[in-house]
Motif scaffolding. Sequence first.
Motif, PDB file in Angstrom:
ATOM      1  N   VAL A  78      81.164  87.077  78.034  1.00 28.74           N
ATOM      2  CA  VAL A  78      80.522  87.690  76.861  1.00 28.74           C
ATOM      3  C   VAL A  78      79.382  88.628  77.249  1.00 28.74           C
ATOM      4  N   TYR A  79      79.473  89.213  78.419  1.00 25.83           N
ATOM      5  CA  TYR A  79      78.443  90.136  78.899  1.00 25.83           C
ATOM      6  C   TYR A  79      78.757  91.520  78.348  1.00 25.83           C
ATOM      7  N   GLY A  80      77.800  92.101  77.610  1.00 22.77           N
ATOM      8  CA  GLY A  80      78.064  93.379  76.961  1.00 22.77           C
ATOM      9  C   GLY A  80      77.039  94.449  77.286  1.00 22.77           C
ATOM     10  N   ASP A  81      77.185  95.569  76.609  1.00 24.62           N
ATOM     11  CA  ASP A  81      76.312  96.729  76.841  1.00 24.62           C
ATOM     12  C   ASP A  81      74.841  96.423  76.565  1.00 24.62           C
ATOM     13  N   ALA A  82      74.566  95.675  75.503  1.00 22.22           N
ATOM     14  CA  ALA A  82      73.167  95.360  75.179  1.00 22.22           C
ATOM     15  C   ALA A  82      72.510  94.584  76.317  1.00 22.22           C
ATOM     16  N   GLU A  83      73.218  93.624  76.877  1.00 23.71           N
ATOM     17  CA  GLU A  83      72.682  92.826  77.990  1.00 23.71           C
ATOM     18  C   GLU A  83      72.520  93.676  79.248  1.00 23.71           C
ATOM     19  N   ARG A  84      73.502  94.556  79.492  1.00 27.83           N
ATOM     20  CA  ARG A  84      73.403  95.461  80.650  1.00 27.83           C
ATOM     21  C   ARG A  84      72.157  96.327  80.540  1.00 27.83           C
ATOM     22  N   ASP A  85      71.963  96.914  79.360  1.00 23.55           N
ATOM     23  CA  ASP A  85      70.811  97.800  79.143  1.00 23.55           C
ATOM     24  C   ASP A  85      69.499  97.047  79.303  1.00 23.55           C
ATOM     25  N   GLN A  86      69.438  95.849  78.726  1.00 17.16           N
ATOM     26  CA  GLN A  86      68.207  95.054  78.812  1.00 17.16           C
ATOM     27  C   GLN A  86      67.915  94.664  80.259  1.00 17.16           C
ATOM     28  N   LEU A  87      68.952  94.271  80.986  1.00 13.71           N
ATOM     29  CA  LEU A  87      68.763  93.893  82.392  1.00 13.71           C
ATOM     30  C   LEU A  87      68.310  95.102  83.217  1.00 13.71           C
TER      31      LEU A  87
END
Length: 170
Positions: A78-87
């Motif tokens: 469930v890893y998505g764009d929002a998590e990528r951007d935040q990381l």
Amino acid sequence: MTAAVTAMITAVVGVLGTLFAPVLGQRLSARQRDEETRTEERRRRFEERRDAYTAMNRASRQFHTLLKDALHRLRDGVYGDAERDQLEETRRDYRDRYAQAQMIVPERILEASRSVNEVLAGIDAAVKRLDRGVAREGESAQAALRELKEAEPRLSAMRRLMREDLGVVD
């Protein structure tokens, strides 16, 4: 000694005292200003170090937390764009805080932060490989989570050294 000699010595001492009083006063005042300047400089450096330590500690822990979250989400699919951007934003903030600290903190603190950075950077690279589907042999989110645990004692050691450097004792 006669009264005349005593009077002359007293007069000479009085005149010399009158002449040297402003010079002595000026020198004492200059010393006091120098001491105040040194004290202010020590205070400024202390505050600068404290601010750098606070920022580096916060950024390191935030990066650690988001890496852990990313690995859990990758594991669960469930890893998505929002998590990528935040990381990525957190990684950049961490990098900036680390770079700032390198300019003002003592070497022993830098050694501790390098130790933390080694683990966090390695896990960040693993997260990116896992996310792109190009994991190395034996690399998985679960294995990376175990490796990330190595950062926890290093983070604690870094924080302890920072506190010691600031004079905080338990």
